[in-house]
Scaffold this active site. Structure first.
Site, PDB file in Angstrom:
ATOM      1  N   THR A  27       0.826  -1.205   0.000  1.00 14.84           N
ATOM      2  CA  THR A  27       0.000   0.000   0.000  1.00 14.84           C
ATOM      3  C   THR A  27       0.867   1.265   0.000  1.00 14.84           C
ATOM      4  O   THR A  27       1.999   1.244   0.501  1.00 14.84           O
ATOM      5  CB  THR A  27      -0.899  -0.003   1.262  1.00 14.84           C
ATOM      6  OG1 THR A  27      -1.446   1.304   1.443  1.00 14.84           O
ATOM      7  CG2 THR A  27      -0.100  -0.323   2.524  1.00 14.84           C
ATOM      8  N   ASP A  28       0.314   2.364  -0.486  1.00 15.03           N
ATOM      9  CA  ASP A  28       1.024   3.645  -0.427  1.00 15.03           C
ATOM     10  C   ASP A  28       1.070   4.188   1.002  1.00 15.03           C
ATOM     11  O   ASP A  28       1.825   5.122   1.292  1.00 15.03           O
ATOM     12  CB  ASP A  28       0.366   4.681  -1.365  1.00 15.03           C
ATOM     13  CG  ASP A  28      -1.082   4.991  -1.020  1.00 15.03           C
ATOM     14  OD1 ASP A  28      -1.665   4.328  -0.139  1.00 15.03           O
ATOM     15  OD2 ASP A  28      -1.648   5.914  -1.645  1.00 15.03           O
ATOM     16  N   GLU A  29       0.274   3.578   1.914  1.00 13.74           N
ATOM     17  CA  GLU A  29       0.219   4.109   3.285  1.00 13.74           C
ATOM     18  C   GLU A  29       1.545   3.931   4.023  1.00 13.74           C
ATOM     19  O   GLU A  29       1.786   4.592   5.032  1.00 13.74           O
ATOM     20  CB  GLU A  29      -0.967   3.488   4.047  1.00 13.74           C
ATOM     21  CG  GLU A  29      -2.270   3.781   3.324  1.00 13.74           C
ATOM     22  CD  GLU A  29      -3.538   3.408   4.086  1.00 13.74           C
ATOM     23  OE1 GLU A  29      -3.522   3.399   5.314  1.00 13.74           O
ATOM     24  OE2 GLU A  29      -4.557   3.141   3.401  1.00 13.74           O
ATOM     25  N   TYR A  81      -1.844  -0.321  10.954  1.00 16.48           N
ATOM     26  CA  TYR A  81      -1.962  -1.011   9.654  1.00 16.48           C
ATOM     27  C   TYR A  81      -0.743  -0.720   8.781  1.00 16.48           C
ATOM     28  O   TYR A  81      -0.069  -1.638   8.294  1.00 16.48           O
ATOM     29  CB  TYR A  81      -3.246  -0.579   8.932  1.00 16.48           C
ATOM     30  CG  TYR A  81      -3.264  -0.948   7.459  1.00 16.48           C
ATOM     31  CD1 TYR A  81      -3.259  -2.285   7.051  1.00 16.48           C
ATOM     32  CD2 TYR A  81      -3.283   0.040   6.462  1.00 16.48           C
ATOM     33  CE1 TYR A  81      -3.266  -2.629   5.696  1.00 16.48           C
ATOM     34  CE2 TYR A  81      -3.291  -0.297   5.111  1.00 16.48           C
ATOM     35  CZ  TYR A  81      -3.286  -1.630   4.739  1.00 16.48           C
ATOM     36  OH  TYR A  81      -3.286  -1.968   3.405  1.00 16.48           O
ATOM     37  N   SER A  93       2.448  -2.249   9.957  1.00 16.31           N
ATOM     38  CA  SER A  93       2.571  -3.698   9.702  1.00 16.31           C
ATOM     39  C   SER A  93       2.873  -3.964   8.225  1.00 16.31           C
ATOM     40  O   SER A  93       3.652  -4.848   7.894  1.00 16.31           O
ATOM     41  CB  SER A  93       1.308  -4.442  10.157  1.00 16.31           C
ATOM     42  OG  SER A  93       0.206  -4.118   9.328  1.00 16.31           O
ATOM     43  N   LYS A  94       2.290  -3.180   7.321  1.00 16.19           N
ATOM     44  CA  LYS A  94       2.583  -3.366   5.888  1.00 16.19           C
ATOM     45  C   LYS A  94       4.017  -2.929   5.582  1.00 16.19           C
ATOM     46  O   LYS A  94       4.708  -3.564   4.788  1.00 16.19           O
ATOM     47  CB  LYS A  94       1.589  -2.585   5.023  1.00 16.19           C
ATOM     48  CG  LYS A  94       0.170  -3.112   5.032  1.00 16.19           C
ATOM     49  CD  LYS A  94       0.027  -4.525   4.465  1.00 16.19           C
ATOM     50  CE  LYS A  94       0.197  -4.593   2.971  1.00 16.19           C
ATOM     51  NZ  LYS A  94      -0.159  -5.944   2.436  1.00 16.19           N
TER      52      LYS A  94
HETATM   53  P1  NAD Z   1      -9.455  -7.490   2.232  1.00 16.51           P
HETATM   54  O1  NAD Z   1      -9.436  -7.181   3.691  1.00 16.51           O
HETATM   55  O2  NAD Z   1     -10.675  -7.244   1.440  1.00 16.51           O
HETATM   56  O3  NAD Z   1      -9.085  -9.040   2.011  1.00 16.51           O
HETATM   57  C1  NAD Z   1      -8.045  -9.669   2.692  1.00 16.51           C
HETATM   58  C2  NAD Z   1      -8.124 -11.170   2.406  1.00 16.51           C
HETATM   59  O4  NAD Z   1      -7.052 -11.811   3.123  1.00 16.51           O
HETATM   60  C3  NAD Z   1      -9.431 -11.803   2.896  1.00 16.51           C
HETATM   61  O5  NAD Z   1      -9.908 -12.708   1.914  1.00 16.51           O
HETATM   62  C4  NAD Z   1      -9.023 -12.542   4.166  1.00 16.51           C
HETATM   63  O6  NAD Z   1      -9.826 -13.676   4.435  1.00 16.51           O
HETATM   64  C5  NAD Z   1      -7.590 -12.929   3.831  1.00 16.51           C
HETATM   65  N1  NAD Z   1      -6.760 -13.150   5.041  1.00 16.51           N
HETATM   66  C6  NAD Z   1      -6.661 -12.319   6.115  1.00 16.51           C
HETATM   67  N2  NAD Z   1      -5.831 -12.867   7.010  1.00 16.51           N
HETATM   68  C7  NAD Z   1      -5.383 -14.032   6.490  1.00 16.51           C
HETATM   69  C8  NAD Z   1      -4.479 -15.044   6.938  1.00 16.51           C
HETATM   70  N3  NAD Z   1      -3.872 -14.959   8.139  1.00 16.51           N
HETATM   71  N4  NAD Z   1      -4.247 -16.108   6.137  1.00 16.51           N
HETATM   72  C9  NAD Z   1      -4.863 -16.215   4.925  1.00 16.51           C
HETATM   73  N5  NAD Z   1      -5.732 -15.311   4.462  1.00 16.51           N
HETATM   74  C10 NAD Z   1      -5.987 -14.222   5.235  1.00 16.51           C
HETATM   75  O7  NAD Z   1      -8.185  -6.719   1.635  1.00 16.51           O
HETATM   76  P2  NAD Z   1      -8.034  -5.983   0.226  1.00 16.51           P
HETATM   77  O8  NAD Z   1      -8.563  -4.624   0.345  1.00 16.51           O
HETATM   78  O9  NAD Z   1      -8.506  -6.894  -0.846  1.00 16.51           O
HETATM   79  O10 NAD Z   1      -6.437  -5.870   0.166  1.00 16.51           O
HETATM   80  C11 NAD Z   1      -5.640  -6.918  -0.373  1.00 16.51           C
HETATM   81  C12 NAD Z   1      -4.169  -6.526  -0.260  1.00 16.51           C
HETATM   82  O11 NAD Z   1      -3.951  -5.312  -0.978  1.00 16.51           O
HETATM   83  C13 NAD Z   1      -3.708  -6.273   1.170  1.00 16.51           C
HETATM   84  O12 NAD Z   1      -2.403  -6.781   1.298  1.00 16.51           O
HETATM   85  C14 NAD Z   1      -3.719  -4.757   1.305  1.00 16.51           C
HETATM   86  O13 NAD Z   1      -2.761  -4.327   2.232  1.00 16.51           O
HETATM   87  C15 NAD Z   1      -3.344  -4.359  -0.111  1.00 16.51           C
HETATM   88  N6  NAD Z   1      -3.859  -3.029  -0.538  1.00 16.51           N
HETATM   89  C16 NAD Z   1      -5.194  -2.696  -0.381  1.00 16.51           C
HETATM   90  C17 NAD Z   1      -5.653  -1.469  -0.836  1.00 16.51           C
HETATM   91  C18 NAD Z   1      -7.106  -1.089  -0.711  1.00 16.51           C
HETATM   92  O14 NAD Z   1      -7.461   0.061  -1.022  1.00 16.51           O
HETATM   93  N7  NAD Z   1      -7.997  -1.974  -0.309  1.00 16.51           N
HETATM   94  C19 NAD Z   1      -4.773  -0.569  -1.446  1.00 16.51           C
HETATM   95  C20 NAD Z   1      -3.422  -0.941  -1.596  1.00 16.51           C
HETATM   96  C21 NAD Z   1      -2.986  -2.179  -1.147  1.00 16.51           C
HETATM   97  P1  TYD Z   2     -10.887   3.998   4.291  1.00 20.87           P
HETATM   98  O1  TYD Z   2     -11.826   3.580   3.208  1.00 20.87           O
HETATM   99  O2  TYD Z   2     -10.994   3.357   5.633  1.00 20.87           O
HETATM  100  O3  TYD Z   2      -9.406   3.817   3.688  1.00 20.87           O
HETATM  101  P2  TYD Z   2      -7.978   4.309   4.299  1.00 20.87           P
HETATM  102  O4  TYD Z   2      -8.142   4.672   5.705  1.00 20.87           O
HETATM  103  O5  TYD Z   2      -7.114   3.089   4.134  1.00 20.87           O
HETATM  104  O6  TYD Z   2      -7.553   5.445   3.423  1.00 20.87           O
HETATM  105  O7  TYD Z   2     -11.018   5.574   4.485  1.00 20.87           O
HETATM  106  C1  TYD Z   2     -10.877   6.479   3.409  1.00 20.87           C
HETATM  107  C2  TYD Z   2     -10.982   7.880   3.956  1.00 20.87           C
HETATM  108  O8  TYD Z   2     -12.321   8.090   4.438  1.00 20.87           O
HETATM  109  C3  TYD Z   2     -10.086   8.144   5.145  1.00 20.87           C
HETATM  110  O9  TYD Z   2      -9.642   9.491   5.089  1.00 20.87           O
HETATM  111  C4  TYD Z   2     -10.983   7.957   6.349  1.00 20.87           C
HETATM  112  C5  TYD Z   2     -12.332   8.414   5.824  1.00 20.87           C
HETATM  113  N1  TYD Z   2     -13.520   7.735   6.418  1.00 20.87           N
HETATM  114  C6  TYD Z   2     -14.576   8.498   6.918  1.00 20.87           C
HETATM  115  O10 TYD Z   2     -14.549   9.745   6.883  1.00 20.87           O
HETATM  116  N2  TYD Z   2     -15.647   7.833   7.437  1.00 20.87           N
HETATM  117  C7  TYD Z   2     -15.721   6.472   7.504  1.00 20.87           C
HETATM  118  O11 TYD Z   2     -16.744   5.927   8.010  1.00 20.87           O
HETATM  119  C8  TYD Z   2     -14.635   5.706   6.983  1.00 20.87           C
HETATM  120  C9  TYD Z   2     -14.654   4.202   7.040  1.00 20.87           C
HETATM  121  C10 TYD Z   2     -13.545   6.390   6.440  1.00 20.87           C
END
Ligand code: NAD
Ligand code: TYD
Length: 348
Positions: free
Chosen positions: A129-131, A154, A157-158
């Site tokens: 992630t970019d975070e 979060y 940990s990433k």
């Molecule tokens: P998500 O939370 O929707 O899905 C996570 C998946 O991992 C789920 O299917 C869950 O069951 C599985 N999982 C969790 N713990 C596990 C374990 N111990 N063993 C096996 N499986 C496990 O997440 P997402 O939004 O699809 O993100 C996927 C990846 O992309 C993550 O690594 C996240 O950090 C990264 N990412 C997400 C975003 C975003 O905007 N959602 C952006 C950039 C990067």
């Molecule tokens: P989120 O979707 O949780 O992604 P991330 O925190 O990983 O960027 O949140 C996106 C943005 O929206 C973040 O600035 C937090 C804000 N937010 C709210 O204002 N209300 C909410 O209920 C949630 C879940 C997020």
């Protein structure tokens, strides 16, 4: 011979789009290892579950015996590691779970990969992630050279898991690649994250909780565009490299919420302004990062990737998907989706 890939976290939001894209390409055989936490939903994958080049394994990436067994059984060519705890708010209330999966789970996979990577052409691809770069002020972008400065449990940990992947590259010559992507949105998004939460709340006429003053900025990318980038990086990304993924699409939260409210009013046949009345400013998130913005120039120059949709197009597709998939949303919000594995996989 099929090209075997271990995908972790393939039942989640982004993972399910990645799995589908690879399964459609018949040269690949995909083993999807997923623990099915609350975020894992096999209803995301009903269209691929019977494909001959797809296999599901329910399990934890931190179960080193299981992970080792899978490596012995399948002679993987590659790993695409997405499994993670992914929600910042949950990481604030329960950081240990994030250390367990995102750090220890990643190291368990790396340990298995360490003995496997001696062969030519292998690739361990970590999705991040970019975070990890922390929070920007009003100017500038994250590039691949930006120093890590994670601010939430979060992102810490990433960041730690990214460091472990690079350390295995340096110490054990693990052939790795990492990508760091901005905020995703689209179909199958779990309704605890901002966009799907708002869609669900507007649909049910519930308040729309906006943290602080809604001034925080996120850089949004349609999930399918991320999945396309992931396939490209898996196939063509250079070993040892990092690629930032993002669509130069920054939105202040409050502007995004208003756009979405107006779009939902149109789709639901409401009078304009109806949904905006649901906006409720609530207590800010602890340590809330102000702004994320990705510079994805390296990926576009080197591998020719660019996003396929504008934000308005992507958001409309997302809204249409949520309104057209009533059962998916009901199953997720009532918890019924958790029964899918027992009902469909127990006798296999
Ligand atoms: P998500 O939370 O929707 O899905 C996570 C998946 O991992 C789920 O299917 C869950 O069951 C599985 N999982 C969790 N713990 C596990 C374990 N111990 N063993 C096996 N499986 C496990 O997440 P997402 O939004 O699809 O993100 C996927 C990846 O992309 C993550 O690594 C996240 O950090 C990264 N990412 C997400 C975003 C975003 O905007 N959602 C952006 C950039 C990067
Ligand atoms: P989120 O979707 O949780 O992604 P991330 O925190 O990983 O960027 O949140 C996106 C943005 O929206 C973040 O600035 C937090 C804000 N937010 C709210 O204002 N209300 C909410 O209920 C949630 C879940 C997020």
């Amino acid at each position: 011979m099929a090209h075997n890939i271990l995908v972790t976290g393939g039942a989640g939001f982004i993972g399910s789009h990645v799995v589908r894209r690879f399964v459609q390409d018949k040269k690949y055989h995909i083993v999807n290892l997923d623990k099915l936490t609350y975020a894992g939903n096999l209803e995301n994958l009903t269209d691929v579950e019977n494909e001959v080049n797809y296999e599901f394994v329910k399990g934890d990436i931190s179960d080193s015996v299981l992970v080792q067994k899978l490596f012995e059984l399948h002679d993987f060519e590659g790993v695409i590691h997405l499994a993670a705890e992914s929600h910042v708010d949950r990481s604030i209330s329960n950081p240990l779970e994030f250390v367990q999966t995102n750090v220890i789970g990643t190291v368990c996979l790396l340990e298995a990969a360490k003995n496997w990577t001696k062969g030519e052409g292998k690739k361990f691809y970590h999705i991040s992630t970019d975070e990890v770069y922390g929070s920007l002020g009003s100017e500038g972008f994250f590039t691949e050279k930006t120093s890590y400065d994670p601010q939430s449990p979060y992102s810490a940990s990433k960041a730690s898991s990214d460091h472990f992947v690079r350390a295995y590259g340096n110490t054990y010559q693990l052939p790795f690649v990492i990508s760091n992507c901005s905020n995703n949105y689209g179909p199958n998004h779990f309704p605890e994250k901002l966009i799907p939460l708002l869609i669900n709340n507007i649909k049910n006429n519930r308040p729309l909780p906006i943290y602080g003053k809604g001034e925080n900025v996120r850089d949004w990318l349609y999930v399918e565009d991320h999945a396309v980038a992931i396939k490209l990086i898996y196939e063509k990304g250079r070993i040892g490299e990092t690629y930032n993924i993002g669509g130069f699409n920054e939105w202040k939260n409050i502007d995004l919420v208003e756009l979405l409210c107006d779009m939902m009013d149109e789709k639901l046949g409401n009078q304009k302004g109806t949904s905006r009345k649901l906006i409720t400013f609530v207590k800010d998130r602890a340590g809330h990062d102000l702004r994320y913005a990705i510079d994805a120039t390296k990926l576009s120059k080197e591998l020719g990737w660019k996003p396929s949709l504008t934000f308005e197009e992507g958001l409309e597709k997302t809204v249409d998907w949520f309104l057209g998939n009533e059962k998916w949303l009901t199953d997720v919000t009532t918890g019924v989706y958790m029964n899918y594995y027992e009902e469909h996989y127990n006798n296999r």
